[in-house]
Design a protein around this motif. Structure first.
Motif, PDB file in Angstrom:
ATOM      1  N   GLU A   1       0.831  -1.207   0.000  1.00  0.00           N
ATOM      2  CA  GLU A   1       0.000   0.000   0.000  1.00  0.00           C
ATOM      3  C   GLU A   1       0.867   1.260   0.000  1.00  0.00           C
ATOM      4  OE1 GLU A   1      -3.105   2.244   2.990  1.00  0.00           O
ATOM      5  OE2 GLU A   1      -2.972   0.066   3.089  1.00  0.00           O
ATOM      6  N   GLN A   2       1.931   1.257   0.781  1.00  0.00           N
ATOM      7  CA  GLN A   2       2.836   2.399   0.802  1.00  0.00           C
ATOM      8  C   GLN A   2       3.539   2.566  -0.549  1.00  0.00           C
ATOM      9  OE1 GLN A   2       5.187   1.147   4.146  1.00  0.00           O
ATOM     10  NE2 GLN A   2       4.233   2.648   5.520  1.00  0.00           N
ATOM     11  N   LEU A   3       3.930   1.456  -1.162  1.00  0.00           N
ATOM     12  CA  LEU A   3       4.585   1.530  -2.466  1.00  0.00           C
ATOM     13  C   LEU A   3       3.664   2.134  -3.516  1.00  0.00           C
ATOM     14  CD1 LEU A   3       6.584  -1.805  -2.775  1.00  0.00           C
ATOM     15  CD2 LEU A   3       7.490   0.496  -2.612  1.00  0.00           C
ATOM     16  N   VAL A   4       2.394   1.733  -3.509  1.00  0.00           N
ATOM     17  CA  VAL A   4       1.431   2.279  -4.474  1.00  0.00           C
ATOM     18  C   VAL A   4       1.250   3.771  -4.225  1.00  0.00           C
ATOM     19  CG1 VAL A   4      -0.995   2.202  -5.185  1.00  0.00           C
ATOM     20  CG2 VAL A   4       0.274   0.074  -4.855  1.00  0.00           C
ATOM     21  N   THR A   5       1.147   4.166  -2.969  1.00  0.00           N
ATOM     22  CA  THR A   5       0.995   5.577  -2.628  1.00  0.00           C
ATOM     23  C   THR A   5       2.206   6.382  -3.086  1.00  0.00           C
ATOM     24  OG1 THR A   5      -0.337   4.998  -0.707  1.00  0.00           O
ATOM     25  CG2 THR A   5       0.630   7.203  -0.741  1.00  0.00           C
ATOM     26  N   TYR A   6       3.403   5.882  -2.795  1.00  0.00           N
ATOM     27  CA  TYR A   6       4.620   6.578  -3.206  1.00  0.00           C
ATOM     28  C   TYR A   6       4.713   6.672  -4.724  1.00  0.00           C
ATOM     29  CZ  TYR A   6       6.162   5.664   1.609  1.00  0.00           C
ATOM     30  OH  TYR A   6       6.262   5.592   2.962  1.00  0.00           O
ATOM     31  N   PHE A   7       4.311   5.610  -5.410  1.00  0.00           N
ATOM     32  CA  PHE A   7       4.351   5.602  -6.873  1.00  0.00           C
ATOM     33  C   PHE A   7       3.471   6.722  -7.436  1.00  0.00           C
ATOM     34  CE2 PHE A   7       2.306   4.269 -10.826  1.00  0.00           C
ATOM     35  CZ  PHE A   7       3.407   4.146 -11.647  1.00  0.00           C
ATOM     36  N   PHE A   8       2.245   6.830  -6.932  1.00  0.00           N
ATOM     37  CA  PHE A   8       1.344   7.857  -7.451  1.00  0.00           C
ATOM     38  C   PHE A   8       1.807   9.267  -7.084  1.00  0.00           C
ATOM     39  CE2 PHE A   8      -1.760   4.317  -7.822  1.00  0.00           C
ATOM     40  CZ  PHE A   8      -1.961   4.441  -9.182  1.00  0.00           C
ATOM     41  N   VAL A   9       2.363   9.444  -5.911  1.00  0.00           N
ATOM     42  CA  VAL A   9       2.886  10.757  -5.522  1.00  0.00           C
ATOM     43  C   VAL A   9       4.022  11.159  -6.461  1.00  0.00           C
ATOM     44  CG1 VAL A   9       4.184  11.973  -3.732  1.00  0.00           C
ATOM     45  CG2 VAL A   9       2.167  10.642  -3.110  1.00  0.00           C
ATOM     46  N   VAL A  10       4.920  10.235  -6.744  1.00  0.00           N
ATOM     47  CA  VAL A  10       6.037  10.538  -7.634  1.00  0.00           C
ATOM     48  C   VAL A  10       5.544  10.803  -9.046  1.00  0.00           C
ATOM     49  CG1 VAL A  10       8.085   9.535  -8.721  1.00  0.00           C
ATOM     50  CG2 VAL A  10       7.767   9.337  -6.259  1.00  0.00           C
ATOM     51  N   MET A  11       4.599  10.014  -9.532  1.00  0.00           N
ATOM     52  CA  MET A  11       4.079  10.212 -10.887  1.00  0.00           C
ATOM     53  C   MET A  11       3.380  11.567 -11.031  1.00  0.00           C
ATOM     54  SD  MET A  11       5.198   7.839 -12.671  1.00  0.00           S
ATOM     55  CE  MET A  11       4.345   8.226 -14.162  1.00  0.00           C
ATOM     56  N   VAL A  12       2.575  11.969 -10.050  1.00  0.00           N
ATOM     57  CA  VAL A  12       1.902  13.267 -10.099  1.00  0.00           C
ATOM     58  C   VAL A  12       2.936  14.386 -10.107  1.00  0.00           C
ATOM     59  CG1 VAL A  12       0.457  14.858  -8.756  1.00  0.00           C
ATOM     60  CG2 VAL A  12      -0.264  12.482  -9.100  1.00  0.00           C
TER      61      VAL A  12
ATOM     62  N   ALA B   1       4.817  19.400 -17.172  1.00  0.00           N
ATOM     63  CA  ALA B   1       3.912  20.431 -17.679  1.00  0.00           C
ATOM     64  C   ALA B   1       4.483  21.824 -17.427  1.00  0.00           C
ATOM     65  CB  ALA B   1       2.541  20.282 -17.024  1.00  0.00           C
ATOM     66  N   LEU B   2       5.029  22.043 -16.241  1.00  0.00           N
ATOM     67  CA  LEU B   2       5.597  23.348 -15.907  1.00  0.00           C
ATOM     68  C   LEU B   2       6.782  23.686 -16.813  1.00  0.00           C
ATOM     69  CD1 LEU B   2       5.671  25.780 -13.932  1.00  0.00           C
ATOM     70  CD2 LEU B   2       7.275  24.432 -12.564  1.00  0.00           C
ATOM     71  N   ILE B   3       7.698  22.744 -16.979  1.00  0.00           N
ATOM     72  CA  ILE B   3       8.873  22.994 -17.812  1.00  0.00           C
ATOM     73  C   ILE B   3       8.479  23.148 -19.274  1.00  0.00           C
ATOM     74  CG2 ILE B   3      11.023  21.953 -18.641  1.00  0.00           C
ATOM     75  CD1 ILE B   3      11.379  20.872 -15.765  1.00  0.00           C
ATOM     76  N   SER B   4       7.496  22.369 -19.738  1.00  0.00           N
ATOM     77  CA  SER B   4       7.037  22.510 -21.121  1.00  0.00           C
ATOM     78  C   SER B   4       6.418  23.886 -21.357  1.00  0.00           C
ATOM     79  CB  SER B   4       6.016  21.424 -21.450  1.00  0.00           C
ATOM     80  OG  SER B   4       6.609  20.153 -21.381  1.00  0.00           O
ATOM     81  N   ALA B   5       5.607  24.347 -20.396  1.00  0.00           N
ATOM     82  CA  ALA B   5       4.986  25.666 -20.529  1.00  0.00           C
ATOM     83  C   ALA B   5       6.051  26.769 -20.525  1.00  0.00           C
ATOM     84  CB  ALA B   5       3.984  25.887 -19.404  1.00  0.00           C
ATOM     85  N   LEU B   6       7.026  26.662 -19.636  1.00  0.00           N
ATOM     86  CA  LEU B   6       8.099  27.655 -19.605  1.00  0.00           C
ATOM     87  C   LEU B   6       8.911  27.625 -20.896  1.00  0.00           C
ATOM     88  CD1 LEU B   6       9.393  27.318 -15.928  1.00  0.00           C
ATOM     89  CD2 LEU B   6       8.247  29.286 -16.950  1.00  0.00           C
ATOM     90  N   ASP B   7       9.195  26.444 -21.407  1.00  0.00           N
ATOM     91  CA  ASP B   7       9.956  26.315 -22.648  1.00  0.00           C
ATOM     92  C   ASP B   7       9.192  26.939 -23.814  1.00  0.00           C
ATOM     93  OD1 ASP B   7      12.080  25.376 -24.333  1.00  0.00           O
ATOM     94  OD2 ASP B   7      10.749  23.754 -24.957  1.00  0.00           O
ATOM     95  N   LEU B   8       7.902  26.650 -23.893  1.00  0.00           N
ATOM     96  CA  LEU B   8       7.084  27.216 -24.967  1.00  0.00           C
ATOM     97  C   LEU B   8       7.008  28.738 -24.856  1.00  0.00           C
ATOM     98  CD1 LEU B   8       5.195  26.603 -27.379  1.00  0.00           C
ATOM     99  CD2 LEU B   8       3.325  26.550 -25.727  1.00  0.00           C
TER     100      LEU B   8
END
Length: 84
Positions: A44-55, A62-69
Motif C-alpha cells: 500500500e505504501q509503495l502504491v501511494t509513493y508511486f502515485f505521488v512521484v508520478m503526479v 507540464a511546468l517545464i514545457s509551458a516555460l519552454d514554450l
C-alpha cells in the motif's frame, strides 16, 4: 635526543584497531545483520509513493514545457523583431 616522543614511531604509533581488517565472514555477518534492520514498505505504501512521484513528475513536465514554450515564443518575438 633520539628518544623524543614528539615525532612518534611512524605508522606503528596509530591505534591498533585501525590497522586490523575485518575478515570476509565477519563482514558478511555484519551486512546481513544490518539488512535485517531495514524496514521495507508495504504494498500500500509503495502504491501511494508511486502515485505521488508520478503526479510530481507530470506536474514538473507540464511546468517545464509551458516555460519552454513561453520563453521560446518570447525569444522569437525579440529576435525576429516582433513578426512572429
Amino acid at each position: 635526543m633520539s628518544d623524543s616522543k614528539a615525532v612518534g614511531d611512524g605508522p606503528r604509533s596509530r591505534d591498533s584497531r585501525t590497522d586490523k581488517r575485518t575478515s570476509l565472514p565477519t563482514f558478511y555477518r555484519q551486512v546481513v545483520a544490518e539488512l535485517r534492520k531495514v524496514v521495507y514498505p508495504t504494498q500500500e505504501q509503495l502504491v501511494t509513493y508511486f502515485f505521488v512521484v508520478m503526479v510530481f513528475v507530470v506536474f514538473m513536465m507540464a511546468l517545464i514545457s509551458a516555460l519552454d514554450l513561453g520563453l521560446g515564443k518570447l525569444a522569437l518575438a525579440v529576435f525576429a523583431g516582433g513578426d512572429a
